[in-house]
Design a protein around this motif. Structure first.
Motif, PDB file in Angstrom:
ATOM      1  N   PRO A 247     -27.420 -10.430  48.134  1.00  0.00           N
ATOM      2  CA  PRO A 247     -28.194 -10.014  46.955  1.00  0.00           C
ATOM      3  C   PRO A 247     -28.315 -11.094  45.890  1.00  0.00           C
ATOM      4  O   PRO A 247     -29.379 -11.247  45.273  1.00  0.00           O
ATOM      5  CB  PRO A 247     -27.429  -8.792  46.435  1.00  0.00           C
ATOM      6  CG  PRO A 247     -26.639  -8.307  47.595  1.00  0.00           C
ATOM      7  CD  PRO A 247     -26.305  -9.513  48.404  1.00  0.00           C
ATOM      8  N   SER A 251     -31.781 -12.603  44.545  1.00  0.00           N
ATOM      9  CA  SER A 251     -32.131 -12.502  43.122  1.00  0.00           C
ATOM     10  C   SER A 251     -32.513 -13.863  42.551  1.00  0.00           C
ATOM     11  O   SER A 251     -33.416 -13.969  41.716  1.00  0.00           O
ATOM     12  CB  SER A 251     -30.969 -11.891  42.328  1.00  0.00           C
ATOM     13  OG  SER A 251     -29.877 -12.795  42.251  1.00  0.00           O
ATOM     14  N   ASP A 272     -35.956  -3.281  46.194  1.00  0.00           N
ATOM     15  CA  ASP A 272     -34.886  -3.885  46.994  1.00  0.00           C
ATOM     16  C   ASP A 272     -33.656  -2.987  47.007  1.00  0.00           C
ATOM     17  O   ASP A 272     -33.427  -2.194  46.086  1.00  0.00           O
ATOM     18  CB  ASP A 272     -34.526  -5.253  46.413  1.00  0.00           C
ATOM     19  CG  ASP A 272     -33.670  -6.087  47.341  1.00  0.00           C
ATOM     20  OD1 ASP A 272     -34.241  -6.856  48.133  1.00  0.00           O
ATOM     21  OD2 ASP A 272     -32.430  -5.947  47.285  1.00  0.00           O
ATOM     22  N   ARG A 273     -32.843  -3.127  48.039  1.00  0.00           N
ATOM     23  CA  ARG A 273     -31.645  -2.285  48.143  1.00  0.00           C
ATOM     24  C   ARG A 273     -30.566  -2.673  47.128  1.00  0.00           C
ATOM     25  O   ARG A 273     -29.623  -1.915  46.897  1.00  0.00           O
ATOM     26  CB  ARG A 273     -31.066  -2.385  49.558  1.00  0.00           C
ATOM     27  CG  ARG A 273     -30.641  -3.777  49.977  1.00  0.00           C
ATOM     28  CD  ARG A 273     -30.189  -3.808  51.445  1.00  0.00           C
ATOM     29  NE  ARG A 273     -29.803  -5.137  51.888  1.00  0.00           N
ATOM     30  CZ  ARG A 273     -30.626  -6.038  52.384  1.00  0.00           C
ATOM     31  NH1 ARG A 273     -31.917  -5.739  52.476  1.00  0.00           N
ATOM     32  NH2 ARG A 273     -30.207  -7.233  52.779  1.00  0.00           N
ATOM     33  N   SER A 274     -30.692  -3.854  46.525  1.00  0.00           N
ATOM     34  CA  SER A 274     -29.699  -4.320  45.551  1.00  0.00           C
ATOM     35  C   SER A 274     -30.183  -4.093  44.122  1.00  0.00           C
ATOM     36  O   SER A 274     -31.319  -4.444  43.772  1.00  0.00           O
ATOM     37  CB  SER A 274     -29.421  -5.812  45.764  1.00  0.00           C
ATOM     38  OG  SER A 274     -28.770  -6.375  44.647  1.00  0.00           O
ATOM     39  N   SER A 275     -29.321  -3.554  43.285  1.00  0.00           N
ATOM     40  CA  SER A 275     -29.690  -3.332  41.886  1.00  0.00           C
ATOM     41  C   SER A 275     -29.914  -4.652  41.154  1.00  0.00           C
ATOM     42  O   SER A 275     -30.759  -4.743  40.252  1.00  0.00           O
ATOM     43  CB  SER A 275     -28.596  -2.525  41.172  1.00  0.00           C
ATOM     44  OG  SER A 275     -27.354  -3.215  41.221  1.00  0.00           O
TER      45      SER A 275
END
Length: 480
Positions: A247, A251, A272-275
Motif C-alpha cells: 500500500p 500510495s 483501492d483496498r488500502s485506506s
C-alpha cells in the motif's frame, strides 16, 4: 551483542577436537561467527586445554591435547579451525598474534571484522590493518552482514566505514549482489550507497520499491525514483509503483501522478483496498478539481459490481446521511464489500446494534470488522446472545469476535466469559481467556463480596501466585 546460548561453546569444542571450520559453522551467518567468539571465551574458563597457545600461533604449528598434555605434531601447519579459535582467545596477546597470521586466510576474514571492535587496542589496530588490505580483494557479499552487525558494538564503526568506502569506489558490479542480499540491513546499506552515488536509474529504483519487502528500502527507492524521474521516463517509474502489492508504494505512485500531469489516472485508486492509497487518490483528484464523493456514491448504488474499497471510501469522505447507502451493502454477496460497508459505517459513526448479526458471517474478515465496529458500544449488546456464540460448535472466527466484545465490557461479564474458556480446546481462545483473567480488575458495578466473583476467582487460582490472588480477592471484597 548478547550472551551465548550454548551453540558457540559447542562449536568451539568441535573446533578444538579438530573438526574443520566449514563443518562447524554456517559461514554465511553472521550470528555463527559472533556466537563462536563468545563460545571460545567461555571455553577458556572450563576447557582451556582445547585452546591454542600463543607459541603455537607464532610458530605456525598446531598442538593437540592428549591425556591432559599438549603434544605438538611436528610439520603440521596451524589450520583455519585452530587459528579461528586463536582469534577468539580470551588472552589478548594470543588474539593479536593470530590476527597477524590471517593475511592469507580469506576464510577467517569474518573474525578479523570482529576483532576490529576488540576492546584491546593492539588487537584492534592490527585487525584494522589486515581488514583494510583484505577487504579490497574479498567478496563483500559474504561479509557485509557481519560488518553491519558487528558495527553496532562499541568501536565497531571502523569496519562499517571501510566497507562503505570500498563500495563507493568499487565498480557497480560489486554493489549489485548486495542490493538483493537476503539480509535486510545489507540491502538498506547498499541502496543508500547506490542512491548517494547515483548508481541506479529512476526506473530501477521504482522496480525495487515495488518488489522489495522492506519498508525502509521501499520508501527510499520510491522517494528517489519519483524525485529523479523526468517527463520522458515517468511511465517507467509510475507503472511499477502503481502495480505494487504494498500500500505505501502504491500510495507513492498515486501521489506521483499529480506531478506527472496524469491526475486523472488516480480516480480508479479511489476504491483501492488500502485506506492510505484511497486518501492519496482523493488528494490528487481534488487537486485536479474533481470531487470524489459523487463517484463513491455512484459506486455504492450500482445494481451490479461494487468496487470493494468504495464503501469504506464513502465512509471516509461522506456525511452521516450516506450511511443509508451503506446499510444495504452489509448483506452484499462479496465479503470484501461487506467488510468495506462495515468500515464505512464505523467511519461515519453510524454503527448500530443490528450489525451484531455479522458476527455469524461466514467470512472471518467480516466478523472481525463487525467486532471492531461494535466494541465501543459492546455494553449495549445482549450478553446472553454473545455468550451463546462462545459455544464450541460455533465457527472459530465467530467465537473470537464474540469473546472480544465480552472481554471489553469488563466486570463480571468479562470474568464469566473468560473463565468459561479456560479449558477450551482452541489454543488462541484459551490463551486469550487466561490473559483476560490475569488482567481483570473489579469494576465499580461489581458489589464487594459478590458470590459469583468469589466462585469464578476460585476456578482460576492456577493462573496467579498466592500473593497476587490474595490481592485480587481483597480488591473484590472476597474472603479467601
Amino acid at each position: 551483542m548478547g550472551g551465548d546460548d550454548g551453540t558457540g561453546v559447542a562449536a568451539a569444542v568441535r573446533l578444538g577436537e579438530g573438526v574443520a571450520l566449514g563443518e562447524v559453522l554456517d559461514v554465511r551467518d553472521p550470528d555463527s561467527w559472533l556466537s563462536l567468539d563468545l563460545g571460545v571465551r567461555d571455553l577458556g574458563w572450563s576447557q582451556r586445554e582445547l585452546l591454542p597457545t600463543r607459541a603455537e600461533v607464532i610458530d605456525g604449528q598446531a598442538s593437540w591435547p592428549l591425556k591432559g598434555f599438549a603434544v605438538r605434531r611436528q610439520g603440521r601447519e596451524l589450520d583455519d579451525a585452530r587459528l579461528a579459535m586463536a582469534l577468539c582467545h580470551p588472552d589478548g596477546r594470543v588474539r593479536e598474534a593470530a590476527v597477524g597470521k590471517t593475511a592469507e586466510r580469506p576464510a577467517l576474514l569474518p573474525l578479523v571484522v570482529v576483532r576490529c571492535a576488540d576492546w584491546a587496542a593492539p588487537v584492534r589496530e592490527r585487525a584494522r590493518e589486515v581488514l583494510r588490505a583484505g577487504l579490497d580483494g574479498a567478496d563483500a557479499t559474504g561479509i557485509a552482514a557481519l560488518v553491519l552487525k558487528a558495527g553496532r558494538r562499541d568501536r565497531g564503526e571502523f569496519a562499517v566505514g571501510l566497507l562503505r568506502e570500498l563500495l563507493c569506489r568499487a565498480p557497480h558490479e560489486r554493489l549489485v549482489p548486495l542490493l538483493t542480499d537476503r539480509d535486510r540491513d545489507v540491502r538498506r546499506f547498499a541502496h543508500r550507497i547506490a542512491v548517494a552515488e547515483r548508481r541506479l536509474s529512476p526506473a530501477e529504483l521504482a522496480r525495487t520499491a515495488a518488489c522489495d519487502n522492506d519498508t525502509v528500502v521501499q520508501k527510499l527507492c520510491a522517494d528517489v525514483a519519483l524525485a529523479g524521474a523526468s517527463e520522458a521516463d515517468y511511465d517507467e517509474v509510475l507503472v511499477p509503483l502503481l502495480g505494487s502489492r504494498n500500500p505505501w508504494v502504491r500510495s507513492a505512485g498515486v501521489t506521483g501522478l499529480r506531478r506527472a500531469g496524469q491526475a486523472g489516472r488516480a480516480e480508479k485508486f479511489l476504491a483501492d483496498r488500502s485506506s492510505l492509497v484511497r486518501a492519496c487518490a482523493r488528494y490528487v483528484v481534488r487537486q485536479d478539481g474533481v470531487d470524489p464523493l459523487p463517484r463513491y456514491r455512484d459506486w455504492c448504488t450500482r445494481a451490479g459490481e461494487v468496487p470493494p474499497g468504495a464503501p469504506a471510501g464513502l465512509g471516509e469522505c461522506g456525511v452521516r446521511a450516506d450511511a443509508e447507502l451503506l446499510w444495504p451493502l452489509v448483506t452484499h454477496p462479496v465479503s470484501a464489500v461487506r467488510v468495506g460497508a462495515v468500515a464505512g459505517l464505523r467511519a461515519l459513526d453510524a454503527v448500530e446494534a443490528r450489525l451484531r448479526v455479522l458476527l455469524d458471517d461466514p467470512a472471518p474478515a467480516v466478523a472481525r470488522e463487525a467486532a471492531t465496529a461494535l466494541a465501543p458500544s459492546a455494553d449495549r449488546l445482549d450478553t446472553d446472545w454473545l455468550l451463546d456464540r462462545l459455544a464450541p460448535d460455533r465457527p472459530r472466527h465467530t467465537r473470537l469476535a464474540a469473546f472480544r466484545l465480552l472481554d471489553v465490557q469488563g466486570g463480571v461479564i468479562q470474568l464469566r466469559s473468560a473463565v468459561a474458556l479456560l479449558n477450551d480446546s482452541d489454543d488462541k481462545l484459551r490463551r486469550w481467556a487466561e490473559q483476560s483473567v490475569q488482567r481483570w480488575q473489579p469494576s465499580t458495578d461489581v458489589p464487594r463480596g459478590d458470590a459469583e466473583v468469589a466462585e469464578l476467582l476460585g476456578r482460576c487460582e492456577h493462573l496467579f501466585s498466592t500473593y497476587v490472588m490474595s490481592r485480587r480477592e481483597w480488591a473484590a471484597g472476597v474472603r479467601s
